[in-house]
Scaffold this motif. Sequence first.
Motif, PDB file in Angstrom:
ATOM      1  N   HIS A 154     -69.210 -50.099  21.166  1.00  0.00           N
ATOM      2  CA  HIS A 154     -68.755 -49.026  20.257  1.00  0.00           C
ATOM      3  C   HIS A 154     -67.298 -48.638  20.536  1.00  0.00           C
ATOM      4  CE1 HIS A 154     -72.978 -48.819  19.278  1.00  0.00           C
ATOM      5  NE2 HIS A 154     -73.273 -48.523  20.527  1.00  0.00           N
ATOM      6  N   THR A 155     -66.440 -49.635  20.475  1.00  0.00           N
ATOM      7  CA  THR A 155     -65.040 -49.485  20.864  1.00  0.00           C
ATOM      8  C   THR A 155     -64.123 -49.797  19.687  1.00  0.00           C
ATOM      9  OG1 THR A 155     -65.633 -50.202  23.101  1.00  0.00           O
ATOM     10  CG2 THR A 155     -63.294 -50.280  22.503  1.00  0.00           C
ATOM     11  N   ASN A 186     -65.917 -45.365  12.893  1.00  0.00           N
ATOM     12  CA  ASN A 186     -67.162 -46.095  13.121  1.00  0.00           C
ATOM     13  C   ASN A 186     -67.266 -46.706  14.514  1.00  0.00           C
ATOM     14  OD1 ASN A 186     -68.312 -45.841  10.355  1.00  0.00           O
ATOM     15  ND2 ASN A 186     -66.450 -46.953   9.810  1.00  0.00           N
ATOM     16  N   ARG A 187     -66.242 -46.482  15.334  1.00  0.00           N
ATOM     17  CA  ARG A 187     -66.239 -46.940  16.732  1.00  0.00           C
ATOM     18  C   ARG A 187     -66.591 -48.422  16.856  1.00  0.00           C
ATOM     19  NH1 ARG A 187     -69.794 -43.430  20.418  1.00  0.00           N
ATOM     20  NH2 ARG A 187     -71.318 -43.852  18.793  1.00  0.00           N
ATOM     21  N   GLY A 188     -65.747 -49.250  16.267  1.00  0.00           N
ATOM     22  CA  GLY A 188     -65.977 -50.687  16.322  1.00  0.00           C
ATOM     23  C   GLY A 188     -64.742 -51.438  15.869  1.00  0.00           C
ATOM     24  N   LYS A 237     -56.011 -48.168   6.658  1.00  0.00           N
ATOM     25  CA  LYS A 237     -57.423 -47.865   6.413  1.00  0.00           C
ATOM     26  C   LYS A 237     -58.318 -48.526   7.467  1.00  0.00           C
ATOM     27  CE  LYS A 237     -56.558 -45.315   2.963  1.00  0.00           C
ATOM     28  NZ  LYS A 237     -55.586 -44.399   3.567  1.00  0.00           N
ATOM     29  N   ALA A 238     -57.940 -49.711   7.906  1.00  0.00           N
ATOM     30  CA  ALA A 238     -58.714 -50.404   8.934  1.00  0.00           C
ATOM     31  C   ALA A 238     -58.716 -49.607  10.241  1.00  0.00           C
ATOM     32  CB  ALA A 238     -58.139 -51.798   9.166  1.00  0.00           C
ATOM     33  N   ILE A 239     -57.565 -49.077  10.615  1.00  0.00           N
ATOM     34  CA  ILE A 239     -57.479 -48.283  11.847  1.00  0.00           C
ATOM     35  C   ILE A 239     -58.357 -47.039  11.732  1.00  0.00           C
ATOM     36  CG2 ILE A 239     -55.937 -46.896  13.286  1.00  0.00           C
ATOM     37  CD1 ILE A 239     -53.704 -48.913  12.517  1.00  0.00           C
ATOM     38  N   ARG A 240     -58.284 -46.379  10.602  1.00  0.00           N
ATOM     39  CA  ARG A 240     -59.095 -45.170  10.424  1.00  0.00           C
ATOM     40  C   ARG A 240     -60.597 -45.509  10.483  1.00  0.00           C
ATOM     41  NH1 ARG A 240     -58.063 -40.233   9.584  1.00  0.00           N
ATOM     42  NH2 ARG A 240     -55.837 -40.582   9.272  1.00  0.00           N
ATOM     43  N   ALA A 241     -60.978 -46.637   9.879  1.00  0.00           N
ATOM     44  CA  ALA A 241     -62.390 -47.053   9.907  1.00  0.00           C
ATOM     45  C   ALA A 241     -62.827 -47.411  11.322  1.00  0.00           C
ATOM     46  CB  ALA A 241     -62.605 -48.237   8.972  1.00  0.00           C
ATOM     47  N   LYS A 292     -57.829 -44.921  22.944  1.00  0.00           N
ATOM     48  CA  LYS A 292     -57.013 -45.258  21.776  1.00  0.00           C
ATOM     49  C   LYS A 292     -57.305 -46.686  21.344  1.00  0.00           C
ATOM     50  CE  LYS A 292     -53.193 -42.128  22.887  1.00  0.00           C
ATOM     51  NZ  LYS A 292     -51.730 -42.009  23.141  1.00  0.00           N
ATOM     52  N   ILE A 293     -57.161 -46.947  20.068  1.00  0.00           N
ATOM     53  CA  ILE A 293     -57.488 -48.243  19.508  1.00  0.00           C
ATOM     54  C   ILE A 293     -56.657 -49.349  20.159  1.00  0.00           C
ATOM     55  CG2 ILE A 293     -55.816 -48.053  17.604  1.00  0.00           C
ATOM     56  CD1 ILE A 293     -57.980 -49.416  15.824  1.00  0.00           C
ATOM     57  N   GLY A 294     -57.311 -50.496  20.440  1.00  0.00           N
ATOM     58  CA  GLY A 294     -56.627 -51.679  20.929  1.00  0.00           C
ATOM     59  C   GLY A 294     -56.398 -52.648  19.789  1.00  0.00           C
ATOM     60  N   VAL A 295     -55.344 -53.465  19.898  1.00  0.00           N
ATOM     61  CA  VAL A 295     -54.977 -54.380  18.810  1.00  0.00           C
ATOM     62  C   VAL A 295     -54.794 -55.789  19.356  1.00  0.00           C
ATOM     63  CG1 VAL A 295     -53.366 -54.852  16.928  1.00  0.00           C
ATOM     64  CG2 VAL A 295     -53.795 -52.483  17.635  1.00  0.00           C
ATOM     65  N   ALA A 296     -55.403 -56.757  18.656  1.00  0.00           N
ATOM     66  CA  ALA A 296     -55.253 -58.164  19.013  1.00  0.00           C
ATOM     67  C   ALA A 296     -55.103 -58.973  17.739  1.00  0.00           C
ATOM     68  CB  ALA A 296     -56.454 -58.654  19.813  1.00  0.00           C
ATOM     69  N   PHE A 297     -54.558 -60.179  17.873  1.00  0.00           N
ATOM     70  CA  PHE A 297     -54.430 -61.034  16.692  1.00  0.00           C
ATOM     71  C   PHE A 297     -54.705 -62.489  17.046  1.00  0.00           C
ATOM     72  CE2 PHE A 297     -49.945 -61.056  18.220  1.00  0.00           C
ATOM     73  CZ  PHE A 297     -49.695 -62.410  18.273  1.00  0.00           C
ATOM     74  N   GLY A 298     -54.998 -63.247  15.993  1.00  0.00           N
ATOM     75  CA  GLY A 298     -55.172 -64.683  16.120  1.00  0.00           C
ATOM     76  C   GLY A 298     -54.778 -65.347  14.818  1.00  0.00           C
ATOM     77  N   SER A 299     -54.423 -66.604  14.894  1.00  0.00           N
ATOM     78  CA  SER A 299     -54.005 -67.338  13.704  1.00  0.00           C
ATOM     79  C   SER A 299     -55.221 -67.835  12.934  1.00  0.00           C
ATOM     80  CB  SER A 299     -53.110 -68.515  14.106  1.00  0.00           C
ATOM     81  OG  SER A 299     -53.811 -69.378  14.981  1.00  0.00           O
ATOM     82  N   ALA A 300     -54.978 -68.455  11.797  1.00  0.00           N
ATOM     83  CA  ALA A 300     -56.068 -68.930  10.940  1.00  0.00           C
ATOM     84  C   ALA A 300     -56.903 -69.992  11.651  1.00  0.00           C
ATOM     85  CB  ALA A 300     -55.499 -69.511   9.644  1.00  0.00           C
ATOM     86  N   GLY A 301     -58.191 -70.040  11.294  1.00  0.00           N
ATOM     87  CA  GLY A 301     -59.068 -71.089  11.812  1.00  0.00           C
ATOM     88  C   GLY A 301     -59.424 -70.887  13.266  1.00  0.00           C
ATOM     89  N   PRO A 302     -58.970 -71.786  14.154  1.00  0.00           N
ATOM     90  CA  PRO A 302     -59.400 -71.718  15.559  1.00  0.00           C
ATOM     91  C   PRO A 302     -58.985 -70.435  16.259  1.00  0.00           C
ATOM     92  CG  PRO A 302     -57.669 -73.368  15.250  1.00  0.00           C
ATOM     93  CD  PRO A 302     -58.126 -72.975  13.897  1.00  0.00           C
ATOM     94  N   GLY A 303     -57.804 -69.917  15.938  1.00  0.00           N
ATOM     95  CA  GLY A 303     -57.377 -68.663  16.556  1.00  0.00           C
ATOM     96  C   GLY A 303     -58.307 -67.524  16.202  1.00  0.00           C
ATOM     97  N   ALA A 304     -58.713 -67.488  14.936  1.00  0.00           N
ATOM     98  CA  ALA A 304     -59.633 -66.451  14.487  1.00  0.00           C
ATOM     99  C   ALA A 304     -60.984 -66.590  15.166  1.00  0.00           C
ATOM    100  CB  ALA A 304     -59.788 -66.519  12.968  1.00  0.00           C
ATOM    101  N   VAL A 305     -61.491 -67.815  15.238  1.00  0.00           N
ATOM    102  CA  VAL A 305     -62.795 -68.045  15.858  1.00  0.00           C
ATOM    103  C   VAL A 305     -62.772 -67.638  17.328  1.00  0.00           C
ATOM    104  CG1 VAL A 305     -64.460 -69.820  16.512  1.00  0.00           C
ATOM    105  CG2 VAL A 305     -63.416 -69.875  14.244  1.00  0.00           C
TER     106      VAL A 305
END
Length: 608
Positions: free
Chosen positions: A96-97, A155-157, A147-151, A70-83
């Motif tokens: 391919h996850t 596409n397994r990524g 739509k992001a979850i479905r993609a 099943k899909i895993g979910v993570a988050f990060g804030s703008a800038g350094p968190g995203a990087v």
Amino acid sequence: MSEKTVPASVAMLRVLQAWDIKRVFGYPGGSFNSTMNALDLEKDRIQYVQVRHEQVGALAAAAEAKLTGKIGVAFGSAGPGAVNMLNGLYDAKEDHTPVLALVGQVPHSNMNYDFFQEFPEVPMFQDVAVYDRCVMTPESLPYVVDKAIRAAYKNRGPAVVVIPNDFGYVQIPDVNYASTALLEKQTPKQTPTDEEVDQFLKMVREAKRPVFHVGSGIKDHQDLLKKVAEKLQIPVTITGLAKGKVDDDWEGILGTTNRAASKAADEAFATADLVIALGADFPFANLVYRTHDFKFVQIDNDESQFGRHHFLDLGIWADSGKFLEKVLERSEAVENRPFYQATVADMQDWKAYLNKLMKKADGPLSYEQIYREINRIADKDAVFGIDTGDNIINSFRFLDLKGDKQWTISALFATMGYGIPAAIAAKLAYPDRQVFSISGDGAASMVIHDLLTEVKYHLPIINIITSNQTLNFIKSEQDDIQMNHSGIDLEDADYAKIAEAMGAKGITIRTLDELPAAFDKALEYQKAGEPVVIDAKITDQRGLPVEELEFDNQAANFTEKISAAYQATHGEKSVSDFFSDYDGAELKPLTDYFAKFGVEKQFTKLAF
């Protein structure tokens, strides 16, 4: 349209819930506060797991997806968190996850004003993401995430959604934004034709030394594989990700190939005249598949994979199970293929050698005995997060992964620091199962801060650190080329005390005599609900580098030797000298078994 409204970030989280997502991993930042607010409002329906670094969150999300499907979910804030998330997202891409990455952005009214931590995030994720969008309106936030979850699944990524922070607070209509009402249907499985299977069987009949190379595409069809392999007398080698999918106790399994490999698998592969790749994606093919000429058959359910690693003599687009069923149906048994008998005997030789190393009762503490103790205390359905480095080689050789056990690695991306995040994900996904992380001191020290996550969420994980004060995987590579050791020495640390300072339990092991009691104590802590670190101070000895074994294919008969490159840096070696250097004086070259069972080098037809 409903007159009832809800904050856009809450609507987004309800989309996640509709997709049966149980938790999200991340670290807060000001640009993500609207989602943090929603996570608080929805805390009874979806869990927020606070990690101590966004890389850990992304790696944990990838590991959860690998373990559960099943899909895993993570988050990060703008800038350094995203990087900081990129490392874990690239792991998901390469393996391919499906992973959803939610990325904070400054309020839309401050975008393009060079605002604090504003960052053009969409371009940064273009290479890693299968779906990469910045939300343009509050109303579209849940829609875009759906739509992001479905993609990500299709596409397994990793799929990335960038969210301007102010959008999440805006009230939008409280309606169902998820597309999960779609009825589930099984994807039709490709079935091979009779003609394709007959052509395959003709190639098998003509071969003297056929070898299966099986990947994770074997799925749950190991019983069919065994029947085919035994009926046609074809030994089975595997890719790393197929470890555990074929029972290690079965006589026909030779193990993995290349560097993280068994001696028998590398020897068999190097002498094969027919290689049958079944559901296998092998990142080292450009090394291993180029050692000599052989006929090549590839069976895969993804037609885009054909010819990816080797030119085809025969490609069969089919599900692995359907292929094996038809082979059983249309084949006749082969009796006593000499090559099969020789490789089986060679593998028995190798297993005896590994068992001897694990049972060693004197001398300095080394990794083999650590794995003996792991195998002793591991439950039949234990889950392992295995880090990158020597522990990949050692786990493939020594870790018992039979039955219902599960494991996960950073396979193609091979990022260090994977073990602890993977174990965190495993324990949250499977709270009733025993979980281990296995890391070297180099990898563990990259993410040691997230022992605090284990403590915070009361995750009784047994974390094993094989501490030898060196990047030993890289040290071995440097040993094999003409250079001085550079940059590989690690400052030692007392990881048990570090664990205790963070609120976990810590155990240090320095001698063989201490092993059983230490692992018994770790098991006691784990059963009491406490995370524990075992800091095993092992030697930096190298495991037998089976990839250095080569065959002279120009001679009238097979001649086994040690690679010229290895001898250039380690001195002239016979095969027996080479084995003795790694405490394997009793090991025999495969050519001994060729002589015993009458394996011929010349290419002749084998009649049924």
